[in-house]
Design an enzyme around this catalytic site. Structure first.
Site, PDB file in Angstrom:
ATOM      1  CE1 TYR A 147      -3.712   2.628   0.860  1.00 27.00           C
ATOM      2  CE2 TYR A 147      -2.099   3.477   2.436  1.00 27.00           C
ATOM      3  CZ  TYR A 147      -3.290   3.654   1.529  1.00 27.00           C
ATOM      4  OH  TYR A 147      -3.938   4.560   1.914  1.00 27.00           O
ATOM      5  CD1 TRP A 149      -1.169   7.534  -0.430  1.00 25.09           C
ATOM      6  CD2 TRP A 149      -1.298   9.244  -1.868  1.00 25.09           C
ATOM      7  NE1 TRP A 149      -2.297   7.980  -0.074  1.00 25.09           N
ATOM      8  CE2 TRP A 149      -2.627   9.072  -1.253  1.00 25.09           C
ATOM      9  CE3 TRP A 149      -1.196  10.266  -2.788  1.00 25.09           C
ATOM     10  CZ2 TRP A 149      -3.547   9.813  -1.519  1.00 25.09           C
ATOM     11  CZ3 TRP A 149      -2.258  11.179  -2.957  1.00 25.09           C
ATOM     12  CH2 TRP A 149      -3.377  10.627  -2.587  1.00 25.09           C
TER      13      TRP A 149
HETATM   14  N1  LIG Z   1      -1.262   8.354  12.597  1.00 19.20           N
HETATM   15  C1  LIG Z   1      -1.537   8.658  11.421  1.00 19.20           C
HETATM   16  N2  LIG Z   1      -1.063   7.695  10.640  1.00 19.20           N
HETATM   17  C2  LIG Z   1      -1.436   7.855   9.113  1.00 19.20           C
HETATM   18  C3  LIG Z   1      -2.586   8.672   8.917  1.00 19.20           C
HETATM   19  C4  LIG Z   1      -2.925   9.623   9.701  1.00 19.20           C
HETATM   20  O1  LIG Z   1      -3.712  10.737   9.316  1.00 19.20           O
HETATM   21  N3  LIG Z   1      -2.438   9.451  10.985  1.00 19.20           N
HETATM   22  N4  LIG Z   1      -2.882   8.793   7.529  1.00 19.20           N
HETATM   23  C5  LIG Z   1      -2.673   7.475   6.718  1.00 19.20           C
HETATM   24  C6  LIG Z   1      -3.001   7.746   5.360  1.00 19.20           C
HETATM   25  S1  LIG Z   1      -4.678   8.360   5.001  1.00 19.20           S
HETATM   26  C7  LIG Z   1      -2.391   7.271   4.272  1.00 19.20           C
HETATM   27  S2  LIG Z   1      -2.858   7.537   2.610  1.00 19.20           S
HETATM   28  C8  LIG Z   1      -0.873   6.511   4.690  1.00 19.20           C
HETATM   29  C9  LIG Z   1       0.003   7.030   3.703  1.00 19.20           C
HETATM   30  O2  LIG Z   1       1.126   6.492   3.701  1.00 19.20           O
HETATM   31  P1  LIG Z   1       2.044   5.995   2.343  1.00 19.20           P
HETATM   32  O3  LIG Z   1       1.309   6.112   1.223  1.00 19.20           O
HETATM   33  O4  LIG Z   1       2.869   4.663   2.550  1.00 19.20           O
HETATM   34  O5  LIG Z   1       2.992   7.265   2.634  1.00 19.20           O
HETATM   35  P2  LIG Z   1       4.004   8.062   1.642  1.00 19.20           P
HETATM   36  O6  LIG Z   1       4.926   8.549   2.557  1.00 19.20           O
HETATM   37  O7  LIG Z   1       3.145   8.646   0.520  1.00 19.20           O
HETATM   38  O8  LIG Z   1       4.782   6.876   0.928  1.00 19.20           O
HETATM   39  C10 LIG Z   1       5.048   6.552  -0.389  1.00 19.20           C
HETATM   40  C11 LIG Z   1       6.450   5.981  -0.586  1.00 19.20           C
HETATM   41  O9  LIG Z   1       6.763   5.521  -1.654  1.00 19.20           O
HETATM   42  C12 LIG Z   1       8.019   6.013  -2.104  1.00 19.20           C
HETATM   43  N5  LIG Z   1       7.749   6.259  -3.684  1.00 19.20           N
HETATM   44  C13 LIG Z   1       7.305   7.311  -4.184  1.00 19.20           C
HETATM   45  N6  LIG Z   1       7.423   7.018  -5.655  1.00 19.20           N
HETATM   46  C14 LIG Z   1       7.936   5.692  -5.823  1.00 19.20           C
HETATM   47  C15 LIG Z   1       8.153   4.955  -7.073  1.00 19.20           C
HETATM   48  O10 LIG Z   1       7.990   5.375  -8.052  1.00 19.20           O
HETATM   49  N7  LIG Z   1       8.513   3.853  -6.839  1.00 19.20           N
HETATM   50  C16 LIG Z   1       8.951   3.386  -5.668  1.00 19.20           C
HETATM   51  N8  LIG Z   1       9.358   2.071  -5.304  1.00 19.20           N
HETATM   52  N9  LIG Z   1       8.837   3.918  -4.493  1.00 19.20           N
HETATM   53  C17 LIG Z   1       8.179   5.166  -4.576  1.00 19.20           C
HETATM   54  C18 LIG Z   1       8.347   7.256  -1.519  1.00 19.20           C
HETATM   55  O11 LIG Z   1       9.490   7.559  -1.382  1.00 19.20           O
HETATM   56  C19 LIG Z   1       7.465   7.016  -0.049  1.00 19.20           C
HETATM   57  O12 LIG Z   1       8.480   6.330   0.923  1.00 19.20           O
HETATM   58  O13 LIG Z   1      -0.554   6.810   5.912  1.00 19.20           O
HETATM   59  C20 LIG Z   1      -1.602   6.671   6.792  1.00 19.20           C
HETATM   60  N10 LIG Z   1      -1.112   6.993   8.279  1.00 19.20           N
HETATM   61  N1  LIG Z   2      -0.544  18.360   1.762  1.00 21.26           N
HETATM   62  C1  LIG Z   2      -1.162  17.148   2.055  1.00 21.26           C
HETATM   63  N2  LIG Z   2      -2.215  16.812   1.314  1.00 21.26           N
HETATM   64  C2  LIG Z   2      -2.902  15.604   1.454  1.00 21.26           C
HETATM   65  C3  LIG Z   2      -2.026  14.523   2.230  1.00 21.26           C
HETATM   66  C4  LIG Z   2      -1.120  14.863   2.768  1.00 21.26           C
HETATM   67  O1  LIG Z   2      -0.216  14.112   3.470  1.00 21.26           O
HETATM   68  N3  LIG Z   2      -0.436  16.064   2.836  1.00 21.26           N
HETATM   69  N4  LIG Z   2      -2.728  13.353   2.230  1.00 21.26           N
HETATM   70  C5  LIG Z   2      -3.781  13.041   1.257  1.00 21.26           C
HETATM   71  C6  LIG Z   2      -4.506  11.906   1.690  1.00 21.26           C
HETATM   72  S1  LIG Z   2      -3.620  10.215   1.586  1.00 21.26           S
HETATM   73  C7  LIG Z   2      -5.596  11.708   2.441  1.00 21.26           C
HETATM   74  S2  LIG Z   2      -6.268  10.351   2.633  1.00 21.26           S
HETATM   75  C8  LIG Z   2      -6.207  13.123   2.795  1.00 21.26           C
HETATM   76  C9  LIG Z   2      -6.390  13.312   4.056  1.00 21.26           C
HETATM   77  O2  LIG Z   2      -7.766  14.074   4.489  1.00 21.26           O
HETATM   78  P1  LIG Z   2      -8.338  13.969   5.974  1.00 21.26           P
HETATM   79  O3  LIG Z   2      -8.394  12.869   6.556  1.00 21.26           O
HETATM   80  O4  LIG Z   2      -9.528  15.007   5.775  1.00 21.26           O
HETATM   81  O5  LIG Z   2      -7.174  15.005   6.505  1.00 21.26           O
HETATM   82  P2  LIG Z   2      -6.796  15.333   8.219  1.00 21.26           P
HETATM   83  O6  LIG Z   2      -5.557  16.437   8.016  1.00 21.26           O
HETATM   84  O7  LIG Z   2      -6.499  13.889   8.859  1.00 21.26           O
HETATM   85  O8  LIG Z   2      -7.804  15.784   9.138  1.00 21.26           O
HETATM   86  C10 LIG Z   2      -8.761  17.093   8.397  1.00 21.26           C
HETATM   87  C11 LIG Z   2      -8.971  17.909   9.670  1.00 21.26           C
HETATM   88  O9  LIG Z   2      -9.646  17.336  10.456  1.00 21.26           O
HETATM   89  C12 LIG Z   2      -9.379  17.494  11.769  1.00 21.26           C
HETATM   90  N5  LIG Z   2      -9.633  16.711  12.906  1.00 21.26           N
HETATM   91  C13 LIG Z   2      -8.879  15.753  13.434  1.00 21.26           C
HETATM   92  N6  LIG Z   2      -9.639  15.107  14.347  1.00 21.26           N
HETATM   93  C14 LIG Z   2     -10.641  15.531  14.538  1.00 21.26           C
HETATM   94  C15 LIG Z   2     -11.870  15.333  15.304  1.00 21.26           C
HETATM   95  O10 LIG Z   2     -11.806  14.256  15.880  1.00 21.26           O
HETATM   96  N7  LIG Z   2     -12.779  16.057  15.064  1.00 21.26           N
HETATM   97  C16 LIG Z   2     -13.100  17.278  13.951  1.00 21.26           C
HETATM   98  N8  LIG Z   2     -14.037  17.480  13.538  1.00 21.26           N
HETATM   99  N9  LIG Z   2     -12.044  17.505  13.272  1.00 21.26           N
HETATM  100  C17 LIG Z   2     -10.922  16.452  13.529  1.00 21.26           C
HETATM  101  C18 LIG Z   2      -7.988  18.018  11.708  1.00 21.26           C
HETATM  102  O11 LIG Z   2      -7.701  19.142  12.632  1.00 21.26           O
HETATM  103  C19 LIG Z   2      -7.813  18.491  10.278  1.00 21.26           C
HETATM  104  O12 LIG Z   2      -7.889  19.884  10.344  1.00 21.26           O
HETATM  105  O13 LIG Z   2      -5.329  14.289   2.266  1.00 21.26           O
HETATM  106  C20 LIG Z   2      -4.724  14.117   1.126  1.00 21.26           C
HETATM  107  N10 LIG Z   2      -4.013  15.347   0.999  1.00 21.26           N
HETATM  108 MO   LIG Z   3      -4.754   8.657   2.642  1.00 18.79          MO
END
Ligand SMILES: Nc1nc2c(c(=O)[nH]1)N[C@H]1C(S)=C(S)[C@@H](COP(=O)(O)OP(=O)(O)OC[C@H]3O[C@@H](n4cnc5c(=O)[nH]c(N)nc54)[C@H](O)[C@@H]3O)O[C@H]1N2
Ligand SMILES: Nc1nc2c(c(=O)[nH]1)N[C@H]1C(S)=C(S)[C@@H](COP(=O)(O)OP(=O)(O)OC[C@H]3O[C@@H](n4cnc5c(=O)[nH]c(N)nc54)[C@H](O)[C@@H]3O)O[C@H]1N2
Ligand SMILES: [Mo]
Length: 817
Positions: A147, A149
């Protein structure tokens, strides 16, 4: 903290009243590439949009937006850091204890030394061990869920390419769902028959035209719209820019005064509930609607089922507890009067309830979007222009109307389309799968049964893991528990451009190119298909980096002579791109979008803008259902919105009852007495998860070179912490070193450390020197319905850090690396 006056609230409401008929809807702005071909500007793209690259003498000097834009996007500057950071993996590397005896490795992952090997040695080693493990344990023992990005190009899709190779090898264990919306994407089909989180929304223009009140419930679009799953078309940020100027009533419900709240400033009202308490707050508002007989009984009876059961619960007829605003106030910390006022404002105005996803990355996360859907149903505006709910306004430009377009296909995990795969290639895809965020539970308890969305599933026993394109050491919860479980498989291979924590904890690490080092293509706009963009190679591959495509094609050759050609379907990189483009051209012809031939297109160094479709711009989500629910039923068993779900009732889950309920989370600060604070881990403005953590942008947010923790002034004062101090945040799962950002922009009693800092554990103390919040978070499922992750929760204690700060090593390659 929040000073809500009725006057302030209603400012702007009604300004567009009466203007419900759509008059002139046009694109929000005209987006064209800001520059054409010059010798030094090369057009490529990343998740953060089309990018123009300044190149001199083979060196990438800078990157900037390839589209005109009003709102700046810091992530677009990261190109040179991505290519040249010292954190790059330079050569194939193998852990010493593994290399010495691959079938009975010595040493510990994460602390052993690495040894440089040649690509051929690495291929041979992986092939032999992969085949041995597969023969001994079967395809379900090989995890290729991978899994993450990775780059968004249609060809160089790391995870897909890995799975394509694993399919040719005889199958693999895959994953279900994702970390983003694990809870919401499973509950919503039971409620409205579709996942909602990744769906075209009532369009941005329709909102601008019709909504009077826009609620941003846990939504931080100024951050999250900087990127898209494909490549951002930029229209989401433009929409919020226009919304700010619109004079509409904007209400932000978020424990933090997010970047979005700062952006709206006086043009919005900020209400700060306690984290994890939203369901109670929504119920307080719902109760007020019933009490004042403002709920839309006609809508509820025509378009929903099960309101009676929910009402019984809401009004306390079941458990003797009325879910009144007063009841909710004690949980969410928002004054009852404000909830009463919100009920009135929502009811009296055309109101769009937009929700983000952070609040469902918590225990019982399923309840959030379910309850908000119930509230929207009680308001009776679902399916009206500008009313109802929307769960993807903050993501991938969910409200940008779909264009008439020639759409690019993409590389697939299975062989096909003119494949030379003969009968002797028994191609087999994923043979088993488990909810992605349960990976540690899977490693710990192979063979154990568990519930997932009404099914009884069994965890496979994983013996080999190959991860390409994800940063699982950063993204997974409870890092210390992960590290223990991570010792169990026999072989772990990581394909990465960078020495991430996962790479440092692998047996074999393969250096991969960044998207700037290869040719690819993408569309912008996951819903809009607004542009087709060439992703041109900008610089040569760095060090010994290879493309994932070539790595897996080479590995396929090890499976059987001729395997490479089978894997590549006898095509080169450019031939693949040409064929993808041709398929898009065909679609373009049907849509009457002129598209030049491939050679010209590639030469032109220009993106293609697809055709605006005025009808699509008027799209109203659930509009057809509202007009005729008999002819256009929802995909639920009743064809209606399910406030009570008999299906879920049948699952008999303690943690997900058949209608929305308030359930106290296990880690809930009010149940602790020793100064515990509630942790949030929102997404960062200046990173894409862990990506770019090493970049120069770090200077924008790091405090004493550590990840910041936002602390309320009173909480800081009580602990003798000042802005800029180093702080130790800890709980029973681990400890991290962070820098104090003291601000009244957070609800008292809560702290925030953004997700995405690379784990960097001090071998002596176990402290994460880089402030990775997942060292502190809980690895439990949201419920046994969705099995989503609860990364955005947990309680922590904090204290001023007084010792000598350990040196940061997060971005330092291991010895010999
Ligand atoms: N505590 C907490 N944990 C979270 C979240 C949170 O809100 N709180 N958010 C969650 C969410 S919503 C998500 S989506 C995940 C994100 O988790 P990931 O999608 O695993 O996060 P990224 O840091 O985008 O990791 C992408 C990796 O791919 C590598 N990469 C980029 N391009 C390439 C390529 O072309 N080839 C290869 N082989 N590698 C490449 C990058 O260097 C990077 O290490 O994290 C989750 N974890
Ligand atoms: N710049 C940037 N953009 C991204 C990403 C990134 O890593 N960086 N990640 C991408 C990905 S994979 C995803 S899944 C999306 C994530 O999108 P979201 O999951 O919507 O993003 P978060 O930042 O986790 O949360 C959004 C807001 O919710 C608030 N929040 C946290 N806990 C609570 C709660 O209990 N109640 C309420 N009401 N609000 C709360 C936080 O303060 C924040 O302002 O964004 C995408 N876009
Ligand atoms: Mo995500």
């Amino acid at each position: 903290m929040t000073n809500i006056s009725r006057r302030g609230f209603l400012k702007g409401a009604g300004a567009s009243a009466g203007a419900l008929a759509i008059t002139s809807i046009a694109p929000l702005s005209v987006n064209a590439a800001t520059a054409g071909r010059t010798d030094s500007l090369v057009l490529t793209a990343g998740r953060m949009g089309p990018l123009l690259c300044e190149v001199n003498d083979g060196e990438l000097l800078s990157t900037k937006s390839g589209l005109a834009q009003t709102v700046p996007n810091s992530l677009q500057q990261t190109g040179p850091s991505q290519v040249y950071t010292k954190a790059r993996v330079k050569y194939p590397m193998v852990r010493k204890g593994y290399l010495e005896n691959p079938s009975n490795p010595q040493g510990v992952r994460g602390s052993d030394e690495f040894v440089r090997v040649s690509w051929d040695e690495a291929y041979k080693l992986i092939h032999e061990q992969h085949m041995r493990i597969r023969k001994e344990n079967g395809p379900e023992s090989i995890f290729a869920g991978s899994y993450g990005w990775r780059s968004s190009g249609v060809l160089h899709k790391a995870q897909t390419l890995l799975q394509r190779y694993m399919s040719m090898s005889g199958g693999y264990a895959g994953h279900l769902g994702d970390y983003s919306t694990g809870a919401a994407q499973v509950i919503m089909p039971h409620v409205v028959g579709s996942i909602e989180v990744y769906e075209q929304q009532t369009t941005y223009p329709v909102i601008l035209e019709n909504s009077e009140v826009v609620v941003l419930w846990g939504l931080n679009p100024l951050n999250t719209l900087k990127i898209a799953w494909s490549s951002t078309d930029g229209q989401g940020l433009e929409f919020f820019h226009q919304l700010k100027k619109s004079g509409k009533t904007i209400i932000i419900i978020d424990p933090m005064r997010s970047e979005t709240a700062e952006f709206f400033g006086d043009n919005a009202q900020w209400i700060a509930p306690n984290p994890q308490s939203d369901v109670a707050m929504m119920m307080g508002i719902a109760h007020q609607l019933v009490k004042t007989q403002q709920h839309d009984t006609e809508f509820l009876s025509k378009y929903t089922v099960g309101f009676e059961q929910f009402e019984t619960y809401l009004m306390g007829k079941e458990d003797g507890i009325e879910k009144s605003p007063q009841w909710a106030e004690a949980i969410c910390g928002v004054p009852a009067k404000q909830m009463e006022l919100l009920a009135k404002i929502f009811k009296e105005n055309r109101t769009m309830l937009m929700a983000g996803w952070g609040m469902q990355r918590q225990q019982h996360g399923e309840q959030r979007h379910w309850m908000l859907t119930v509230l929207a149903s009680m308001l009776g505006q679902v399916g009206l222009p500008g009313g109802g709910f929307g769960y993807s306004y903050h993501y991938s430009n969910g409200g940008n109307p779909t264009r008439d377009a020639g759409v690019l296909p993409a590389m697939s995990a299975s062989l096909g389309g003119g494949s030379s795969a003969g009968n002797d290639w028994a191609v087999q895809g994923s043979v088993t799968a488990f909810p992605v965020a349960r990976i540690v539970e899977c490693l710990e308890k192979p063979g154990t049964q568990y519930q997932h969305n009404g099914h009884t599933l069994t965890f496979p026993e994983l013996k080999m893991i190959w991860w390409a394109g994800g940063a699982n050491f950063t993204h997974h919860q409870d890092t210390n528990r992960l590290i223990k479980a991570w010792q169990k498989p026999e072989l772990i291979v990581i394909s990465e451009p960078y020495w991430t924590a996962a790479a440092k904890h692998a047996d074999i690490v393969l250096p991969i190119t960044t998207s700037f080092e290869r040719n690819d293509m993408t569309m912008t706009g996951d819903y809009s298909n607004q542009h087709l963009v060439p992703m041109k190679q900008v610089v040569e591959p760095q060090h010994e980096a290879r493309n994932d495509l070539d790595v897996f094609a080479d590995m396929a050759e090890h499976l059987k002579p001729g395997g490479r050609n089978v894997y590549m379907e006898n095509k080169t990189e450019m031939e693949w791109l040409r064929d993808f483009y041709k398929a898009a051209q065909k679609g373009g012809r049907n849509a009457r979008v002129p598209m030049m031939n491939f050679t010209k297109f590639w030469e032109a160094n220009q993106l293609i803008e697809m055709k605006w479709n005025a009808k699509n711009a008027e799209f109203v989500r659930f509009g057809d259902f509202r007009k005729d629910p008999i002819m256009n039923p929802l995909g639920t068993p009743s064809g209606k919105i399910e406030i009570f779900s008999k299906t879920i009732e049948g699952f008999k889950l303690d943690d997900c009852p058949p209608h929305p309920v308030w359930m106290e989370p296990t880690e809930w600060m009010f149940n602790y007495t020793d100064g515990e604070l509630q942790l949030m881990t929102s997404h960062s403005a200046h990173r894409l998860h862990s990506q770019f953590n090493y970049a120069d942008l770090r200077k924008e947010y790091a405090i004493q070179d550590r990840e910041p923790i936002t602390i309320h002034p009173e909480d800081a004062k009580a602990r003798g912490i000042k802005d800029g101090d180093l702080v130790r945040a800890y709980n029973q799962r681990g400890q991290v070193l962070v820098g104090a950002h003291v601000s009244d922009g957070i609800k008292k009693g809560s702290v925030c450390i953004h997700e995405g800092a690379w784990p960097d554990l001090d071998p002596k103390t176990g402290m994460c020197k880089n402030g990775g919040p997942n060292v502190l978070t809980m690895d439990i499922p949201t419920s046994r319905l969705g099995n989503g992750n609860c990364g955005n929760s947990g309680v922590v204690k904090i204290e001023k850090f007084t010792g000598v700060a350990p040196t940061l090593t997060a971005f330092t390659p291991p010895m010999n690396g």
